[in-house]
Every structure is written in structure tokens, then in C-alpha cells.
Design a protein around this motif. Structure first.
Motif: not given
Lengths: 247, 317
Positions: B300, B208, B211, B259-260
Motif C-alpha cells: 500500500v 496500511a 498510510s 487497503l491492507g
């Protein structure tokens, strides 16, 4: 300085894993290999030390199919490579002995290794090689400098703590990820690597004392999986957050 | 079997993993003994607490043993084990244990396995279980000959039989001075935000990194903090004090949004006790789903923008 750097040709974790038919390995068909992540940092650190202090760096790898990884090391600036063409399993002592067989006849100031391999996760080979060679070592090193024949290494401890240790040369340092930013392999590097020597050293392995009985997927998957389009999933997550009281 | 656990002294007393080692020792001794080894000595109350979990407690005292040094500790432990002939030597999978294990294994000429989570006594040696491929797979390994050295993952062998062991003191000095010297121990840096005190953590992993800005915005809207797993800290995208895991911080927020993050043990150990864990990862085999309460198998980059706008919308209501 004359530095040996230990590298492993290791499967990438992004591969979709399947257990092999005999239940004792991972189906090689589904695996893609590259230099072990931690070893990339070790190679970079070795090449930087050479650039600073002069000398040469030689990469050593144990495995029948490790040529691509050794070529990559040569392209990163390593001067020579030694392949030990034997298959080893999960007995870290067996791997270390194979490496020590190669290093015993060599002069060196330092041995660098990655902290662990991404497949076996043993974090052992560096310490075993150092102990077998009778040289001091430090593991999980995040910073390294050489002054007046001594290595100053910063070791990572638990909970954000670290310690500074001094080691006389020759010594072994196992390198933690993040110690540097490994360089990209350039076209120039690949061209230069073609003229560099990749030797083979055959060693005799003793019987392994640790063998695989079974490889399998971990038994539990706890999470309830939420499906749907991104906006649908997002709505479900928001609902969970509201229940928890964080929104 | 004679099963020895090497006790790990830390500034606060004893690393709790030492008691877990003794629990394991009691489980596998099979009519033999569980024996604790304390290098450098300890206060009487600490020794008493150890003796409640071991059949015997050995206290090795001598010059240069007050402070941990892998070489002096291994030196006296090797002298001791050559005398006492163990079948199994247990150490914690800690930074100390991981250094001592190879030193002991080579000098005692015995097999070694690290980060063990299961042990079964077999007809021929032991069968030990451990995770491989960063937690995606497990392996049962046969250790064919004893003695052996095992390092044991923390938090696995919590419950064990109680016993009441005798204390034995031994004078053993290192045979030579150590070559490695500790200069100083450095405490973690403190940043603007202490993530261990945050109720909401939006944690970003390798999957992620692109992001990260959105993750920061989401953390901000939720009144929480952004944190990261090792690869994100290594790449310099977040400062070291935002790292969750063994070498970073341990957190227990109301919400941990991973996330990720693949869920390597080194990360999981720092967040597994969070009240609500939601993981988003495109790899359905990611070990993070073994600790998360809810999971989303997906990218994500696709899910986070929707989630952020929905959270903003909800906050506006």
C-alpha cells in the motif's frame, strides 16, 4: 485476586501457508509461532488487575511447544506458568477439558481468556471452560472492572452495540482485542521471567469427537488481479473509478 | 434426523439467520424433521413465519425468559433437549449463539463446532466445513458422534425448502436464577460522518496503518469517508464509528477501496455487498481477494501515493 489466564502458542497469520502432505494439517515448516493475539490482551488485562488489586496471575497453555509463549507471559508480569504438554487438534472440548483438569484443583477468583485463537477461530474454549467449571462467563469483553466482588463487563454485540453485564466472582471473561494496549516485553521483564516457575501438568486426554478430514485452500478467488508498476496500477484503478462514476 | 434450530429473537423480530438455520435443517434432516425452538415466545405473525420453514415450532414459555440471558436460556433449552433428544442443534454464529453453544454442548455432553459454512451427513456423524486461519484456509471436520451443537455462519444457507409446521407450546421455567445480569444495552456512538451513507469508502487495515494520512486525503479528494478494520480501530487510529464489520457498521458504497485489509470474515460481512470492491494487499493469499472485484498484490505504501496523485490529477481535468 488470583487469576488464571489461558494462552495459546499460535501460528502467525503472516506466514505463507501450505497444506501438509497428508492434507490434514498445515505444513509446520512454513509457520512462525507467537502468543495468540487475543491472549496477549487477556494477559495484559490480568496483569493490570493484579497491579490494581494485588494477588497473582498464572498462565496456562496447552501444547507441547508452548514454552516460548509462556515465557513471554512471565516477562509481561505473570507470576507463574503451567504447561499442559499434550497435542490437541480441532476438538475445542478436548482443549477445554485439559484446561479444566488443571483448574479444578486450584483456587481462583477469575479466569481470563482471549476471545478466539487466530488459527482455529473457534471462539469456544473460554465458554466451554466456564461451563465445565460451573462458573458464569461473558464473551467478547471490551471493558472490565471489579467492584464489591462483582465484575462489570462490557460485551461487544453486533452492529456497534454493546451490553454491560454483572458477574459474581469467580467467573470467566473472554477478552476482545482492543480492550487495552498490551505492554512490550522489556529486558527487565525477560530477566525477571527467568526466576519464575514454569510447571508442567500432565493430563489424560479422551478421544476427540471432532477430527480433521481435510484442510484446503478456499475454492474461489474472485478478484481480477491488476499487475504492473505502482503508477501503472494507479492508472488502471483510476480508470475503474471513472467507469464507476466516483471520479 | 431431528434437527433443531434455536430461533434468535431480536428487537426487530427475528434475526434472519434463524431462517437460514431452518433452511439448513431442512437440507440435512434426511427424512427426519426440522424443528424450530423459540425461547420466551413471540408474536403470532412471527411464529407463523417461522412455521413456514419448519416441520414443528416449539415455543418455550416460562418465567424469566422474556429477556435474553445465556444462563436461563441454556437452562430451559437443556431441559427441552433432554426431553426431545435432538441429533443436531443449530444456532447462529452471533453473539447470542456463540454464548449458548458452549453452555448447551457441555450440559448435553456433545461435540460442538462453530461458524460452520457447510454440512454433509456422513455414515459416521457429520462432516462440517469451516474457515480457519481467518479465512485463508478451510477445514472439513468430522463430528464423530451425535447429538452435536453447531453454530452457523450468517448468509450461507439462504435458500431452503418450504414446509408448514405445527406450533407446540411448552411451559418450562429455569431451574435456578441466573448469576449473570444484564445492566443495559448501549447503542453505537454516532460521529460526524455516517460511513453507511457514503458512496466512497477508503478502508484501512493492519497492513496500511502507516498510510492512514494518505488514505484520509484520498477519501477526501474522492468525496468519501475513511473507515477501518478491527485492528485499526483497536489501535485508536480511527474512532469506533468508522469500523466496518460484524461488530461495526455494514456498508454498501459504490466504491470500497480496501487497503491492507486481510479480509477476515468479521470484516467482509460488513462490506461484501459494495458495488465495486478494489483490494490492495501484499499477501496474495489474503481472503479479501475472494470478495474483491479487482485486486492489487502489492505494498500500500508504494501504490497509494501514485493513486492519490493520479486521482488529484484526474479531478483537476
Amino acid at each position: 485476586m488470583r487469576i488464571f489466564v489461558l494462552v495459546k502458542h499460535a501460528p502467525l497469520l503472516e506466514s505463507t501457508l501450505r497444506v501438509s502432505a497428508d492434507g490434514r494439517g498445515v505444513d509446520p515448516v512454513c509457520l512462525t509461532y507467537d502468543i495468540n493475539e487475543w491472549d496477549r490482551y487477556a494477559v495484559e488485562e490480568a496483569v493490570r488487575l493484579k497491579e490494581k488489586y494485588g494477588g497473582e496471575v498464572i498462565a496456562v497453555s496447552v501444547g507441547v511447544n508452548c514454552d516460548a509463549t509462556l515465557r513471554k507471559c512471565l516477562a509481561m508480569g505473570v507470576d507463574g506458568a503451567i504447561k499442559v504438554p499434550v497435542e490437541v487438534g480441532f476438538d475445542a472440548c478436548q482443549v477445554a477439558e485439559a484446561i479444566v483438569d488443571v483448574l479444578r484443583g486450584e483456587m481462583f477468583d477469575m479466569v481470563l481468556s482471549g476471545f478466539m485463537s487466530q488459527d482455529a477461530n473457534n471462539a469456544l474454549v473460554g465458554g466451554l471452560v466456564a461451563t465445565m467449571l460451573g462458573i458464569p462467563f461473558a464473551t467478547a469483553v471490551t471493558r472490565l472492572s471489579v467492584e464489591k466482588g462483582e465484575v462489570l463487563a462490557v460485551r461487544e454485540l453486533e452492529g456497534g452495540y454493546s451490553e454491560e453485564v454483572l458477574l459474581p466472582l469467580p467467573c470467566l471473561v473472554s477478552v476482545q482485542s482492543g480492550i487495552n494496549e498490551p505492554r512490550y516485553v522489556s529486558i527487565m521483564g525477560i530477566k525477571a521471567a527467568r526466576s519464575k516457575e514454569l510447571r508442567e501438568r500432565v493430563v489424560a486426554l479422551r478421544e476427540p469427537a471432532v477430527v480433521v478430514e481435510r484442510i484446503y485452500f478456499p475454492p474461489t478467488r474472485k478478484a481480477e488481479i491488476l499487475g504492473g508498476a505502482p503508477s501503472e496500477v494507479a492508472s488502471k484503478l483510476v480508470k475503474l473509478m471513472k467507469v464507476k462514476g466516483v471520479i | 434426523m431431528r434437527v433443531f434450530a434455536v430461533v434468535e429473537r431480536v428487537s426487530e423480530g427475528i434475526n434472519p439467520v434463524s431462517f437460514e438455520l431452518l433452511n439448513l435443517a431442512n437440507m440435512i434432516k434426511m427424512g427426519g424433521t426440522s424443528e424450530a425452538v423459540v425461547v420466551g415466545g413471540a408474536d403470532r405473525p412471527l411464529l407463523d413465519s417461522i412455521s413456514r420453514s419448519a416441520d414443528k415450532v416449539w415455543v418455550l414459555k416460562g418465567g424469566q425468559l422474556e429477556e435474553y440471558n445465556p444462563e436461563t436460556y441454556a437452562d430451559v433449552l437443556v431441559q427441552f433437549f433432554k426431553r426431545e433428544t435432538p441429533d443436531v442443534v443449530l444456532l447462529g454464529s452471533t453473539s447470542q449463539g456463540c454464548e449458548l453453544a458452549p453452555l448447551l454442548a457441555v450440559q448435553l455432553n456433545c461435540p460442538v463446532v462453530t461458524d460452520v459454512v457447510g454440512v454433509t451427513v456422513a455414515q459416521e456423524g457429520l462432516v462440517v466445513s469451516r474457515y480457519i486461519y481467518q479465512g485463508k484456509l478451510m477445514a472439513d471436520l468430522r463430528v464423530k458422534r451425535l447429538p452435536c451443537v453447531l453454530t452457523v455462519r450468517q448468509g450461507v444457507f439462504k435458500e431452503g425448502a418450504r414446509t408448514n409446521g405445527e406450533l407446540k407450546e411448552l411451559s418450562l421455567a429455569p431451574s435456578k436464577p441466573p448469576r449473570r445480569r444484564t445492566v443495559r444495552v448501549v447503542a453505537p456512538e454516532t460521529g460526524e460522518v455516517d460511513i453507511s451513507k457514503s458512496d466512497v469508502i477508503v478502508a484501512v487495515g493492519r497492513g496500511a496503518v502507516s498510510s492512514i494520512q494518505l488514505a484520509k486525503e484520498l477519501a477526501n479528494v474522492l468525496g468519501g469517508a475513511v473507515a477501518g478494520s478491527r485492528p485499526v480501530i483497536d489501535s485508536g487510529l480511527l474512532p469506533k464509528d468508522r469500523q466496518v464489520g460484524i461488530s461495526g457498521k455494514t456498508v454498501k458504497p459504490k466504491l470500497y477501496l480496501a487497503l491492507g485489509i486481510s479480509g477476515a470474515f468479521q470484516h467482509v460481512v460488513g462490506m461484501k455487498d459494495s458495488e465495486l470492491i478494489i483490494a490492495v494487499n501484499k499477501d496474495p493469499q489474503a481472503p479479501i481477494f475472494a470478495v474483491a472485484h479487482y485486486g492489487v498484490v502489492g505494498d500500500v505504501q508504494e501504490i497509494l501515493p501514485s493513486l492519490l496523485s493520479k486521482v488529484v490529477e484526474e479531478k483537476r481535468k
